[in-house]
Scaffold this motif. Structure first.
Motif, PDB file in Angstrom:
ATOM      1  N   TRP A  62       1.061  -1.043  -0.208  1.00 29.70           N
ATOM      2  CA  TRP A  62       0.395   0.234   0.199  1.00 29.70           C
ATOM      3  C   TRP A  62       0.806   1.288   0.239  1.00 29.70           C
ATOM      4  O   TRP A  62       0.230   2.263  -0.706  1.00 29.70           O
ATOM      5  CB  TRP A  62      -1.091   0.176   1.049  1.00 29.70           C
ATOM      6  CG  TRP A  62      -0.356  -0.529   2.252  1.00 29.70           C
ATOM      7  CD1 TRP A  62      -0.014  -1.171   2.989  1.00 29.70           C
ATOM      8  CD2 TRP A  62      -0.229   0.680   3.504  1.00 29.70           C
ATOM      9  NE1 TRP A  62       0.375  -1.323   4.234  1.00 29.70           N
ATOM     10  CE2 TRP A  62       1.053  -0.248   4.030  1.00 29.70           C
ATOM     11  CE3 TRP A  62       0.754   1.679   3.308  1.00 29.70           C
ATOM     12  CZ2 TRP A  62       1.370   0.240   6.194  1.00 29.70           C
ATOM     13  CZ3 TRP A  62       0.519   2.821   4.049  1.00 29.70           C
ATOM     14  CH2 TRP A  62       1.273   2.167   5.681  1.00 29.70           C
ATOM     15  N   SER A 120       8.604   2.092  -4.109  1.00 27.45           N
ATOM     16  CA  SER A 120       8.846   1.475  -5.670  1.00 27.45           C
ATOM     17  C   SER A 120       8.467  -0.119  -4.743  1.00 27.45           C
ATOM     18  O   SER A 120       8.263  -0.670  -3.445  1.00 27.45           O
ATOM     19  CB  SER A 120      10.027   0.764  -6.295  1.00 27.45           C
ATOM     20  OG  SER A 120      10.988  -0.090  -5.269  1.00 27.45           O
ATOM     21  N   GLU A 153      -7.539   6.573   0.076  1.00 29.95           N
ATOM     22  CA  GLU A 153      -6.507   6.097  -1.294  1.00 29.95           C
ATOM     23  C   GLU A 153      -5.452   6.319  -1.699  1.00 29.95           C
ATOM     24  O   GLU A 153      -4.516   6.164  -1.652  1.00 29.95           O
ATOM     25  CB  GLU A 153      -7.657   5.517  -2.429  1.00 29.95           C
ATOM     26  CG  GLU A 153      -7.902   4.514  -2.513  1.00 29.95           C
ATOM     27  CD  GLU A 153      -8.070   3.071  -2.670  1.00 29.95           C
ATOM     28  OE1 GLU A 153      -7.247   3.274  -3.308  1.00 29.95           O
ATOM     29  OE2 GLU A 153      -8.171   2.178  -1.913  1.00 29.95           O
ATOM     30  N   ASP A 154      -5.528   8.207  -0.895  1.00 27.84           N
ATOM     31  CA  ASP A 154      -4.707   8.885  -2.074  1.00 27.84           C
ATOM     32  C   ASP A 154      -3.415  10.114  -0.253  1.00 27.84           C
ATOM     33  O   ASP A 154      -3.677  10.772  -0.606  1.00 27.84           O
ATOM     34  CB  ASP A 154      -5.505   9.683  -2.836  1.00 27.84           C
ATOM     35  CG  ASP A 154      -5.413   9.111  -3.986  1.00 27.84           C
ATOM     36  OD1 ASP A 154      -4.861   8.144  -4.068  1.00 27.84           O
ATOM     37  OD2 ASP A 154      -6.921   8.923  -4.844  1.00 27.84           O
ATOM     38  N   ARG A 188      -1.157  11.033  -3.082  1.00 20.64           N
ATOM     39  CA  ARG A 188      -0.320  10.643  -3.665  1.00 20.64           C
ATOM     40  C   ARG A 188      -0.544  11.011  -6.114  1.00 20.64           C
ATOM     41  O   ARG A 188      -1.398  11.621  -5.886  1.00 20.64           O
ATOM     42  CB  ARG A 188      -1.327   8.918  -3.992  1.00 20.64           C
ATOM     43  CG  ARG A 188      -0.826   8.102  -5.028  1.00 20.64           C
ATOM     44  CD  ARG A 188      -1.902   6.628  -5.791  1.00 20.64           C
ATOM     45  NE  ARG A 188      -2.225   6.795  -4.556  1.00 20.64           N
ATOM     46  CZ  ARG A 188      -1.870   5.362  -4.213  1.00 20.64           C
ATOM     47  NH1 ARG A 188      -0.546   5.025  -4.423  1.00 20.64           N
ATOM     48  NH2 ARG A 188      -1.748   5.216  -2.888  1.00 20.64           N
ATOM     49  N   GLN A 189       0.366  10.886  -6.370  1.00 18.85           N
ATOM     50  CA  GLN A 189       0.560  11.509  -7.938  1.00 18.85           C
ATOM     51  C   GLN A 189       0.247  10.395  -8.848  1.00 18.85           C
ATOM     52  O   GLN A 189       0.887   9.492  -8.301  1.00 18.85           O
ATOM     53  CB  GLN A 189       2.074  12.040  -7.386  1.00 18.85           C
ATOM     54  CG  GLN A 189       2.377  12.878  -6.831  1.00 18.85           C
ATOM     55  CD  GLN A 189       1.651  14.615  -6.408  1.00 18.85           C
ATOM     56  OE1 GLN A 189       1.619  15.400  -7.705  1.00 18.85           O
ATOM     57  NE2 GLN A 189       1.020  14.135  -5.157  1.00 18.85           N
ATOM     58  N   THR A 190      -0.468  10.817  -9.192  1.00 23.90           N
ATOM     59  CA  THR A 190      -0.830  10.069 -10.808  1.00 23.90           C
ATOM     60  C   THR A 190      -0.543  10.481 -11.950  1.00 23.90           C
ATOM     61  O   THR A 190       0.363  11.405 -12.147  1.00 23.90           O
ATOM     62  CB  THR A 190      -2.654  10.171 -11.207  1.00 23.90           C
ATOM     63  OG1 THR A 190      -2.836  11.669 -11.123  1.00 23.90           O
ATOM     64  CG2 THR A 190      -3.012   9.692  -9.792  1.00 23.90           C
ATOM     65  N   ILE A 220       3.176   2.090  -2.209  1.00 25.92           N
ATOM     66  CA  ILE A 220       3.732   2.031  -3.507  1.00 25.92           C
ATOM     67  C   ILE A 220       3.318   3.254  -4.145  1.00 25.92           C
ATOM     68  O   ILE A 220       2.176   3.228  -4.404  1.00 25.92           O
ATOM     69  CB  ILE A 220       3.655   0.471  -4.480  1.00 25.92           C
ATOM     70  CG1 ILE A 220       4.454  -0.581  -3.339  1.00 25.92           C
ATOM     71  CG2 ILE A 220       3.752   0.621  -5.957  1.00 25.92           C
ATOM     72  CD1 ILE A 220       3.780  -1.823  -4.264  1.00 25.92           C
ATOM     73  N   GLY A 221       4.265   3.758  -4.606  1.00 29.38           N
ATOM     74  CA  GLY A 221       3.723   5.768  -5.625  1.00 29.38           C
ATOM     75  C   GLY A 221       4.463   6.939  -5.541  1.00 29.38           C
ATOM     76  O   GLY A 221       5.924   6.293  -4.638  1.00 29.38           O
ATOM     77  N   HIS A 222       4.241   7.037  -5.555  1.00 30.91           N
ATOM     78  CA  HIS A 222       4.832   8.302  -5.449  1.00 30.91           C
ATOM     79  C   HIS A 222       4.303   9.465  -4.721  1.00 30.91           C
ATOM     80  O   HIS A 222       2.930   9.140  -5.605  1.00 30.91           O
ATOM     81  CB  HIS A 222       4.909   9.650  -7.441  1.00 30.91           C
ATOM     82  CG  HIS A 222       5.353  10.264  -7.397  1.00 30.91           C
ATOM     83  ND1 HIS A 222       5.168  10.885  -8.586  1.00 30.91           N
ATOM     84  CD2 HIS A 222       6.359  11.510  -6.477  1.00 30.91           C
ATOM     85  CE1 HIS A 222       5.874  12.880  -8.390  1.00 30.91           C
ATOM     86  NE2 HIS A 222       6.531  12.299  -7.300  1.00 30.91           N
ATOM     87  N   TRP A 223       4.053  10.037  -4.294  1.00 29.60           N
ATOM     88  CA  TRP A 223       3.937  11.411  -2.743  1.00 29.60           C
ATOM     89  C   TRP A 223       4.276  12.890  -2.615  1.00 29.60           C
ATOM     90  O   TRP A 223       5.790  12.823  -2.870  1.00 29.60           O
ATOM     91  CB  TRP A 223       4.162  10.165  -1.503  1.00 29.60           C
ATOM     92  CG  TRP A 223       2.979   9.057  -1.499  1.00 29.60           C
ATOM     93  CD1 TRP A 223       4.227   7.661  -2.163  1.00 29.60           C
ATOM     94  CD2 TRP A 223       1.705   8.248  -1.618  1.00 29.60           C
ATOM     95  NE1 TRP A 223       2.966   6.486  -1.727  1.00 29.60           N
ATOM     96  CE2 TRP A 223       2.038   7.136  -1.278  1.00 29.60           C
ATOM     97  CE3 TRP A 223       1.080   8.670  -1.627  1.00 29.60           C
ATOM     98  CZ2 TRP A 223       0.679   5.692  -1.308  1.00 29.60           C
ATOM     99  CZ3 TRP A 223      -0.766   8.311  -0.967  1.00 29.60           C
ATOM    100  CH2 TRP A 223      -0.181   6.855  -1.560  1.00 29.60           C
TER     101      TRP A 223
END
Length: 168
Positions: free
Chosen positions: A45, A64, A144-145, A165-167, A47-50
């Motif tokens: 959960w 990653s 979620e974000d 969270r960045q999309t 994982i991502g660009h924030w």
């Protein structure tokens, strides 16, 4: 008129204080306690660009997906006007049936804070569905974000971060 302005200011201050987000909990591992059993997949959960705010400036995290029991992360901190303050490169890793977070810090010119083979290490204290508590450092997902994190700087102070969270 001045009285009305003073009442408006007082109401605004009370409303602003109530709107401040509650701080997330930071936990510590007691000396005689062992880290709980956990696997790297339980942190998917993260994982991502924030992007967000912390330390009075702009903060950014890249985390990653897991590979071979590890998740790589990168952090960048800038002042409110965009001047780089420092970087972190870090690793969430499976270790002896649990998890550990290892962090190396760098100045904007990429000179390291720690010696060549040294790093800060944070053993796992607890893991929940949307929160992970390392010794003195917490990550918690809200919805979620929104990702929040907090780190203990010393016995009396802490740094709190809030990211979105960045999309792609």
């Amino acid at each position: 008129m001045r009285f009305i302005i003073m009442i408006f200011a007082a109401v605004f201050m009370v409303a602003s204080a109530g709107a401040e987000e509650a701080k997330i909990e930071i936990k510590s591992l007691s000396e005689d306690a062992a880290s709980p059993h956990a696997s790297i997949d339980e942190l998917s959960w993260l994982i991502g660009h924030w992007k967000g705010e912390g330390l009075g400036g702009k903060s950014e995290e890249f985390i990653s997906p897991p590979v071979d029991g590890q998740m790589m992360g990168m952090f960048r901190q800038a002042t409110a006007d965009g001047a780089l303050m420092f970087y972190e490169f870090y690793l969430f890793a499976e270790h002896e049936g649990s998890l550990v977070l290892q962090i190396k810090h760098f100045n904007p010119d990429f000179t390291g804070w720690e010696e060549k083979d040294d790093y800060e290490e944070f053993p796992l204290v607890a893991l929940e569905e949307n929160a992970v508590y390392f010794d003195g450092l917490t990550f918690a997902l809200e919805g979620e974000d929104v990702l929040r994190s907090a780190v203990s700087l010393d016995e009396t102070s802490r740094a709190d971060f809030r990211y979105e969270r960045q999309t792609p």
